[in-house]
Scaffold this motif. Structure first.
Motif, PDB file in Angstrom:
ATOM      1  N   PRO A   1      -2.410  10.831 -10.908  1.00 17.39           N
ATOM      2  CA  PRO A   1      -2.152  12.193 -11.389  1.00 17.39           C
ATOM      3  C   PRO A   1      -2.693  13.250 -10.437  1.00 17.39           C
ATOM      4  CG  PRO A   1      -3.804  11.079 -12.749  1.00 17.39           C
ATOM      5  CD  PRO A   1      -3.274  10.067 -11.802  1.00 17.39           C
ATOM      6  N   PRO A   2      -1.831  14.123  -9.876  1.00 19.93           N
ATOM      7  CA  PRO A   2      -2.305  15.108  -8.901  1.00 19.93           C
ATOM      8  C   PRO A   2      -3.189  16.170  -9.534  1.00 19.93           C
ATOM      9  CG  PRO A   2       0.057  15.367  -9.322  1.00 19.93           C
ATOM     10  CD  PRO A   2      -0.381  14.157 -10.079  1.00 19.93           C
ATOM     11  N   GLU A   3      -3.001  16.376 -10.853  1.00 17.80           N
ATOM     12  CA  GLU A   3      -3.755  17.463 -11.501  1.00 17.80           C
ATOM     13  C   GLU A   3      -5.089  16.969 -12.034  1.00 17.80           C
ATOM     14  OE1 GLU A   3      -1.491  15.650 -12.773  1.00 17.80           O
ATOM     15  OE2 GLU A   3      -1.830  15.305 -14.894  1.00 17.80           O
ATOM     16  N   HIS A   4      -5.445  15.703 -11.704  1.00 21.58           N
ATOM     17  CA  HIS A   4      -6.678  15.150 -12.276  1.00 21.58           C
ATOM     18  C   HIS A   4      -7.882  16.018 -11.930  1.00 21.58           C
ATOM     19  CE1 HIS A   4     -10.006  12.438 -13.069  1.00 21.58           C
ATOM     20  NE2 HIS A   4      -9.200  11.940 -13.980  1.00 21.58           N
ATOM     21  N   ALA A   5      -8.772  16.157 -12.913  1.00 23.04           N
ATOM     22  CA  ALA A   5      -9.907  17.081 -12.771  1.00 23.04           C
ATOM     23  C   ALA A   5     -10.831  16.710 -11.608  1.00 23.04           C
ATOM     24  CB  ALA A   5     -10.703  17.095 -14.066  1.00 23.04           C
ATOM     25  N   GLY A   6     -10.936  15.426 -11.320  1.00 23.08           N
ATOM     26  CA  GLY A   6     -11.864  15.020 -10.249  1.00 23.08           C
ATOM     27  C   GLY A   6     -11.401  15.511  -8.887  1.00 23.08           C
ATOM     28  N   ASP A   7     -12.302  15.474  -7.917  1.00 22.10           N
ATOM     29  CA  ASP A   7     -11.935  15.877  -6.557  1.00 22.10           C
ATOM     30  C   ASP A   7     -10.955  14.878  -5.976  1.00 22.10           C
ATOM     31  OD1 ASP A   7     -13.815  17.816  -6.710  1.00 22.10           O
ATOM     32  OD2 ASP A   7     -15.389  16.595  -5.784  1.00 22.10           O
ATOM     33  N   HIS A   8     -10.034  15.383  -5.176  1.00 20.03           N
ATOM     34  CA  HIS A   8      -9.213  14.476  -4.371  1.00 20.03           C
ATOM     35  C   HIS A   8      -9.962  14.260  -3.070  1.00 20.03           C
ATOM     36  CE1 HIS A   8      -5.358  14.266  -6.584  1.00 20.03           C
ATOM     37  NE2 HIS A   8      -6.017  15.167  -7.278  1.00 20.03           N
ATOM     38  N   LEU A   9      -9.867  13.070  -2.522  1.00 15.59           N
ATOM     39  CA  LEU A   9     -10.514  12.861  -1.230  1.00 15.59           C
ATOM     40  C   LEU A   9      -9.573  12.045  -0.358  1.00 15.59           C
ATOM     41  CD1 LEU A   9     -13.504  10.358  -1.207  1.00 15.59           C
ATOM     42  CD2 LEU A   9     -11.786  10.282  -2.962  1.00 15.59           C
ATOM     43  N   PRO A  10      -9.718  12.172   0.977  1.00 15.81           N
ATOM     44  CA  PRO A  10      -8.851  11.355   1.829  1.00 15.81           C
ATOM     45  C   PRO A  10      -8.985   9.901   1.396  1.00 15.81           C
ATOM     46  CG  PRO A  10     -10.207  12.857   3.139  1.00 15.81           C
ATOM     47  CD  PRO A  10     -10.700  12.950   1.739  1.00 15.81           C
ATOM     48  N   LYS A  11      -7.852   9.181   1.264  1.00 16.98           N
ATOM     49  CA  LYS A  11      -7.939   7.902   0.551  1.00 16.98           C
ATOM     50  C   LYS A  11      -8.853   6.884   1.213  1.00 16.98           C
ATOM     51  CE  LYS A  11      -3.378   6.239   1.935  1.00 16.98           C
ATOM     52  NZ  LYS A  11      -3.676   5.473   3.124  1.00 16.98           N
TER      53      LYS A  11
ATOM     54  N   SER B   1      -7.885   4.721  -5.853  1.00 14.70           N
ATOM     55  CA  SER B   1      -6.902   5.201  -4.875  1.00 14.70           C
ATOM     56  C   SER B   1      -5.649   4.338  -4.931  1.00 14.70           C
ATOM     57  CB  SER B   1      -7.477   5.144  -3.455  1.00 14.70           C
ATOM     58  OG  SER B   1      -7.704   3.810  -3.070  1.00 14.70           O
ATOM     59  N   ASP B   2      -4.550   4.911  -4.443  1.00 15.61           N
ATOM     60  CA  ASP B   2      -3.359   4.099  -4.185  1.00 15.61           C
ATOM     61  C   ASP B   2      -2.890   4.419  -2.774  1.00 15.61           C
ATOM     62  OD1 ASP B   2      -2.014   6.488  -4.355  1.00 15.61           O
ATOM     63  OD2 ASP B   2      -0.830   5.950  -6.120  1.00 15.61           O
ATOM     64  N   SER B   3      -1.655   4.013  -2.430  1.00 15.41           N
ATOM     65  CA  SER B   3      -1.245   4.208  -1.034  1.00 15.41           C
ATOM     66  C   SER B   3      -1.048   5.694  -0.713  1.00 15.41           C
ATOM     67  CB  SER B   3       0.038   3.431  -0.744  1.00 15.41           C
ATOM     68  OG  SER B   3       1.025   3.822  -1.653  1.00 15.41           O
ATOM     69  N   GLY B   4      -0.972   6.533  -1.743  1.00 14.58           N
ATOM     70  CA  GLY B   4      -0.726   7.949  -1.486  1.00 14.58           C
ATOM     71  C   GLY B   4      -1.965   8.822  -1.515  1.00 14.58           C
ATOM     72  N   ALA B   5      -2.939   8.518  -2.378  1.00  9.97           N
ATOM     73  CA  ALA B   5      -4.059   9.445  -2.596  1.00  9.97           C
ATOM     74  C   ALA B   5      -5.245   8.721  -3.211  1.00  9.97           C
ATOM     75  CB  ALA B   5      -3.609  10.563  -3.542  1.00  9.97           C
ATOM     76  N   ALA B   6      -6.379   9.443  -3.247  1.00  9.26           N
ATOM     77  CA  ALA B   6      -7.548   8.934  -3.973  1.00  9.26           C
ATOM     78  C   ALA B   6      -8.038  10.031  -4.896  1.00  9.26           C
ATOM     79  CB  ALA B   6      -8.651   8.554  -2.990  1.00  9.26           C
ATOM     80  N   ILE B   7      -8.573   9.673  -6.050  1.00 14.29           N
ATOM     81  CA  ILE B   7      -9.234  10.670  -6.883  1.00 14.29           C
ATOM     82  C   ILE B   7     -10.676  10.251  -7.073  1.00 14.29           C
ATOM     83  CG2 ILE B   7      -7.193  11.593  -8.029  1.00 14.29           C
ATOM     84  CD1 ILE B   7      -7.616   9.812 -10.348  1.00 14.29           C
TER      85      ILE B   7
ATOM     86  N   VAL C   1     -18.668   2.519  -9.659  1.00 15.41           N
ATOM     87  CA  VAL C   1     -17.667   1.608  -9.110  1.00 15.41           C
ATOM     88  C   VAL C   1     -16.553   2.412  -8.444  1.00 15.41           C
ATOM     89  CG1 VAL C   1     -16.062  -0.274  -9.686  1.00 15.41           C
ATOM     90  CG2 VAL C   1     -18.081   0.087 -11.113  1.00 15.41           C
ATOM     91  N   ALA C   2     -16.134   1.996  -7.255  1.00 13.79           N
ATOM     92  CA  ALA C   2     -14.952   2.583  -6.602  1.00 13.79           C
ATOM     93  C   ALA C   2     -13.926   1.472  -6.408  1.00 13.79           C
ATOM     94  CB  ALA C   2     -15.333   3.191  -5.257  1.00 13.79           C
ATOM     95  N   VAL C   3     -12.671   1.748  -6.757  1.00 13.46           N
ATOM     96  CA  VAL C   3     -11.620   0.730  -6.679  1.00 13.46           C
ATOM     97  C   VAL C   3     -10.512   1.223  -5.751  1.00 13.46           C
ATOM     98  CG1 VAL C   3      -9.972  -0.675  -7.979  1.00 13.46           C
ATOM     99  CG2 VAL C   3     -12.112   0.041  -9.073  1.00 13.46           C
ATOM    100  N   GLN C   4     -10.285   0.496  -4.668  1.00 12.28           N
ATOM    101  CA  GLN C   4      -9.192   0.840  -3.758  1.00 12.28           C
ATOM    102  C   GLN C   4      -7.943   0.069  -4.159  1.00 12.28           C
ATOM    103  OE1 GLN C   4      -8.806  -1.055  -0.014  1.00 12.28           O
ATOM    104  NE2 GLN C   4      -8.115   0.770   1.056  1.00 12.28           N
ATOM    105  N   GLY C   5      -6.839   0.782  -4.386  1.00 13.97           N
ATOM    106  CA  GLY C   5      -5.592   0.128  -4.827  1.00 13.97           C
ATOM    107  C   GLY C   5      -5.508   0.237  -6.332  1.00 13.97           C
ATOM    108  N   PHE C   6      -4.363   0.728  -6.818  1.00 13.34           N
ATOM    109  CA  PHE C   6      -4.256   0.924  -8.269  1.00 13.34           C
ATOM    110  C   PHE C   6      -2.985   0.253  -8.777  1.00 13.34           C
ATOM    111  CE2 PHE C   6      -4.577   3.484 -12.217  1.00 13.34           C
ATOM    112  CZ  PHE C   6      -5.918   3.247 -12.460  1.00 13.34           C
TER     113      PHE C   6
END
Ligand code: NAD
Length: 421
Positions: free
Chosen positions: A274-284, A245-251, A218-223
């Motif tokens: 959380p910016p330090e989250h273990a998962g990859d960040h991706l363009p939102k 994801s939220d308006s600033g980033a996606a994990i 599942v992928a959820v846009q908007g948090f």
């Protein structure tokens, strides 16, 4: 629509196109079409607010009633820099259909202020809210129009609005707004209701298709309110929430984000993922095209458009937000065989529990959260089943079926009431 017509993309163009498609299917006469394509009444207000630095700033706000044939009108109040009268009209119309799909005794409304609430201090936000509440007071009331929270508003803002309305009346009117804190007549389960409804609808759609949510990705846009609760409930049900994801980033973590509760806590406390989250960040915006079983756009309207619908790899889309898939994206997704469970079914949880809140306030007798969640589950799953039955009967998409059902119910009510005088 002829081939050379421009592809509609804005919320109001889509809302009208969806309505006119349903009107065609239902073979409505031109008079009925005109009634339902128009809003019944609209209020546009400009009002000053004293800012903390002593200056005065003028804000613009709206309250629109689309249709009240099936009962008092209901719909959220949105605070966003993007609010304009056309968006509010579209959202009001969608509320009419949503209430009809869920068989709630309400018509549709929506309101909003063109403002970035995050740019205001708490005092400025309260003064803006109370002044806006007074300005639209002539439209509001438990038997007329019962607003609720939407993007950029919350329980605290509903409390200020309910208090403002009550002060102007001279007595307390808890049933004038829903989505309030529990201490002043709010309902158990209201805060989580929309996300819970998105989850129940998906669960029912999966059951209908003979699939299991266990290990579904599942992928959820908007948090925000809707997205975070939806993500939490999917994770709790054994699905793998791989991206949020939220308006600033996606994990993104293809193995599933294992600590959704931590992500929720971080978002609540810090206002960002959380910016330090273990998962990859991706363009939102890449979240929308991930290869997942279920994609839940739960942020804003017009996210999946003719520009990116071809790239969508999800096996199913469930609209947590209002209008996230535009009407030019719909046929592309249909062609690709990707079912879209439409907003007017999937995100009705909020208005269903708002209805429960209004009923409880009117009778001054309150229910336990389990009762609320059970009734929500029954109503929203039944709505999905009814939509699925219309789709099986008529063919087309889930959205077509939901509109046929909803518009048909409002038409029936209009005919039963007759035209005044
Ligand atoms: P909210 O303000 O609580 O959350 C919105 C979220 O979307 C925030 O996390 C924000 O950061 C994020 N967002 C904004 N732009 C984004 C982007 N480009 N990419 C990714 N994320 C982005 O609002 P909400 O109440 O959760 O509402 C979300 C949607 O659901 C809206 O369309 C709203 O109309 C609809 N809705 C809400 C309710 C309700 O009860 N709250 C009920 C029905 C429908």
């Amino acid at each position: 629509m002829a081939d050379h017509d421009p592809v509609p993309e804005s919320a109001i163009e889509c809302a009208l196109a969806q309505f006119h498609d349903a009107a065609e299917r239902l073979n409505l006469d031109s008079g009925m079409r005109e009634i339902l394509a128009n809003t019944k009444r609209e209020l546009s207000v400009s009002f000053p607010v004293k800012m903390d630095d002593g200056s005065l700033k003028v804000f613009h706000g709206y309250r629109v009633h689309h249709n009240e044939t099936r009962g008092p009108v209901k719909g959220g109040i949105r605070y966003s820099p993007a609010v304009d009268i056309d968006d509010v009209r579209a959202l009001a119309m969608w509320m009419t259909w949503k209430c009809a799909v869920a068989k709630l005794p309400f018509g549709g409304a929506k309101g909003g202020v063109t403002v970035d609430p995050k740019a205001l201090s708490e005092g400025e936000l309260e003064r803006l809210t109370r002044r806006f509440g007074s300005e639209i007071g002539m439209f509001i009331g438990p038997e007329r129009d019962i607003p609720a929270p939407d993007v950029g508003t919350n329980a605290k803002i509903m409390a200020w609005l309910m208090d403002t309305y009550s002060m102007n009346q001279g007595y307390s009117v808890p049933a004038s707004f829903t989505g309030k804190p529990i201490s002043i007549g709010g309902s158990a389960g209201r805060r989580e209701a929309t996300g819970r409804g998105v989850f129940f609808t998906t669960q029912e759609a999966y059951r209908h298709m003979g699939l299991s949510l266990e290990d579904a990705t599942v992928a959820v846009q908007g948090f925000g309110n809707v997205g975070s609760v939806t993500a939490k409930l999917f994770a709790a049900a054994g699905a793998k929430v791989v991206a949020v994801s939220d308006s600033g980033a996606a994990i993104y973590d293809p193995n599933g984000i294992d600590d959704i509760q931590y992500v929720i806590k971080h978002k609540q406390e810090e206002g960002r993922l959380p910016p330090e989250h273990a998962g990859d960040h991706l363009p939102k915006d890449d979240l929308l095209t991930l290869p997942v079983d279920i994609l839940i756009p739960a942020a804003l309207e017009s996210q999946i458009t003719s520009a990116n619908a071809n790239d969508v790899q999800a096996k199913m889309i469930v609209e947590g937000a209002n209008g996230p898939v535009t009407c030019s994206a719909d046929p592309i997704l249909e062609e690709k065989g990707i079912p879209v469970i439409p907003d007017i079914v999937a995100n009705t949880g909020g208005v269903i529990v708002s209805y429960f809140e209004w009923v409880q306030d009117m009778q001054a007798f309150f229910w336990r959260e389990e009762e609320i969640n059970d009734r929500l589950e029954r109503i929203i799953k039944e709505a999905f089943q009814e939509v699925a039955a219309v789709r099986e009967r008529d063919g087309g998409t889930y959205r077509d079926a939901a509109y046929t059902l909803a518009v048909g119910r409002v038409v029936e009510a209009t005919e039963d009431r007759g035209i005044f005088p």
